[in-house]
Write an enzyme that holds these catalytic residues in place. Structure first.
Site, short mmCIF file in Angstrom:
data_model
loop_
_atom_site.label_atom_id
_atom_site.label_comp_id
_atom_site.label_asym_id
_atom_site.label_seq_id
_atom_site.Cartn_x
_atom_site.Cartn_y
_atom_site.Cartn_z
N CYS A 51 -41.18 -22.35 -3.68
CA CYS A 51 -41.32 -21.19 -2.80
C CYS A 51 -40.32 -21.35 -1.66
O CYS A 51 -40.53 -22.16 -0.75
CB CYS A 51 -42.75 -21.07 -2.25
SG CYS A 51 -42.98 -19.60 -1.21
N HIS A 86 -37.02 -17.10 -13.00
CA HIS A 86 -36.60 -15.77 -12.52
C HIS A 86 -35.81 -15.04 -13.59
O HIS A 86 -35.00 -15.65 -14.30
CB HIS A 86 -35.73 -15.90 -11.26
CG HIS A 86 -36.49 -16.33 -10.05
ND1 HIS A 86 -37.00 -15.44 -9.12
CD2 HIS A 86 -36.87 -17.56 -9.62
CE1 HIS A 86 -37.63 -16.10 -8.17
NE2 HIS A 86 -37.58 -17.38 -8.45
N GLU A 104 -43.05 -10.51 -7.60
CA GLU A 104 -43.29 -11.95 -7.74
C GLU A 104 -44.39 -12.26 -8.74
O GLU A 104 -45.45 -11.64 -8.72
CB GLU A 104 -43.67 -12.57 -6.39
CG GLU A 104 -42.51 -12.73 -5.44
CD GLU A 104 -42.82 -13.72 -4.33
OE1 GLU A 104 -43.62 -14.65 -4.57
OE2 GLU A 104 -42.29 -13.55 -3.22
N CYS A 121 -38.37 -12.82 -1.13
CA CYS A 121 -38.60 -13.95 -2.06
C CYS A 121 -37.40 -14.87 -1.96
O CYS A 121 -36.28 -14.49 -2.37
CB CYS A 121 -38.77 -13.41 -3.48
SG CYS A 121 -39.07 -14.70 -4.71
N GLY A 132 -36.13 -16.01 -5.27
CA GLY A 132 -35.50 -14.85 -5.92
C GLY A 132 -34.09 -14.63 -5.42
O GLY A 132 -33.16 -14.36 -6.19
#
Ligand SMILES: N[C@H](CCC[C@H](N)C(=O)O)C(=O)O
Length: 269
Positions: free
Chosen positions: A74, A151, A200, A209, A212
């Site tokens: 994260c 991703h 997400e 994100c 991301g």
């Protein structure tokens, strides 16, 4: 048992951060995480972050999505923890050890090297992850990258035109992604600028994100669409992503402490 926490966010992607080194916490069940993360009756957050002792780094960061799933990485939370710790630190995560460097109002994080192998994403079958021969309702030929977490990135003309709240869950749960996937729609504005929106895994649409932004920058650089240093604009604000010669990604951006509080464990257990 009362549990203390710090509410934080990175560009509006928000977290309940619990320091499990300073207090003994019962095992966090997926149901307890969902109850704490619930914005109607709980404290409310996109992810719950649990700090623990580590024998590999200065601390361990465990990451739980609002749906209760425990995941590997994260980016926005890493910056928030850097602000909380207030000093350079190495953080063990399930996706690898990352390096935190607090900066004015936020932090820089060495997120490690992106992985592009189909089995590293992972995908259900061998496939060219630079330009995948798949499509969902007009979203087609994405890239796939693992930056600790999985991703998929669709490059489009205009991110606002994509019905991400409809397509996001469909793609997140597609069997092509055995561990589900974070769904990114990106528009390359110029060789130094990307616009990004993210559905997400385990949390849905978020204001930002970090992983991301890292994955999208890595995919854009791999396709030759941008320089190795890009600004990624998300609904909640901007992040700078830079890829070094050795392939490592550094993410720099803000992180903010919102407030400190405590809750009765039994109210959410
Ligand atoms: N939803 C992600 C975890 C949080 C990532 C995001 N909040 C970030 O800042 O990187 C996953 O399931 O892999």
């Amino acid at each position: 048992m009362r549990i203390s926490f710090t509410k934080m966010h990175g560009l509006g992607n928000d977290f309940v951060v619990i320091d499990g080194q300073a207090q003994i916490l019962p095992e966090l069940s997926p149901a307890a995480v969902r109850n704490i993360a619930d914005r109607h009756g709980g404290i409310g957050c996109d992810q719950l972050i649990l700090l623990e002792a580590s024998d590999k780094a200065d601390s361990k960061m465990r990451i739980f999505n609002a749906d209760g799933s425990e995941v590997e990485a994260c980016g926005n939370a890493a910056r928030a923890v850097a602000v909380l710790l207030g000093e350079k630190a190495a953080l063990e995560t399930a996706g690898g050890v990352i390096a935190l460097t607090p900066a004015e109002g936020g932090a820089s994080v060495d997120m490690g090297t992106p992985r592009f192998g189909w089995e590293e994403i992972p995908l259900q079958m061998p496939m060219n992850t630079n330009r995948m021969p798949v499509a969902w309702d007009g979203l087609e030929n994405p890239a796939a990258v693992n930056v600790g977490n999985p991703h998929v990135i669709f490059f489009v003309e205009n991110v606002a035109d994509v019905p991400l709240s409809d397509l996001g869950p469909q793609i997140e749960h597609d069997p092509l992604f055995p561990e589900r996937v974070n769904v990114n729609v990106a528009s390359v504005k110029d060789r130094k600028t990307i616009e990004l929106r993210v559905w997400e895994r385990g949390a849905g649409l978020t204001k930002a994100c970090g992983t991301g932004a890292c994955a999208t920058a890595a995919a854009a650089i791999r396709r030759g669409l941008t320089e190795k240093r890009v600004i990624v604009h998300l609904p909640g604000g901007a992040l700078e992503i830079e890829q070094a010669g050795d392939g490592r990604l550094t993410m720099t951006g803000p992180a903010t402490e919102s407030f400190r509080g405590s809750f009765e464990w039994d109210d959410f257990a």
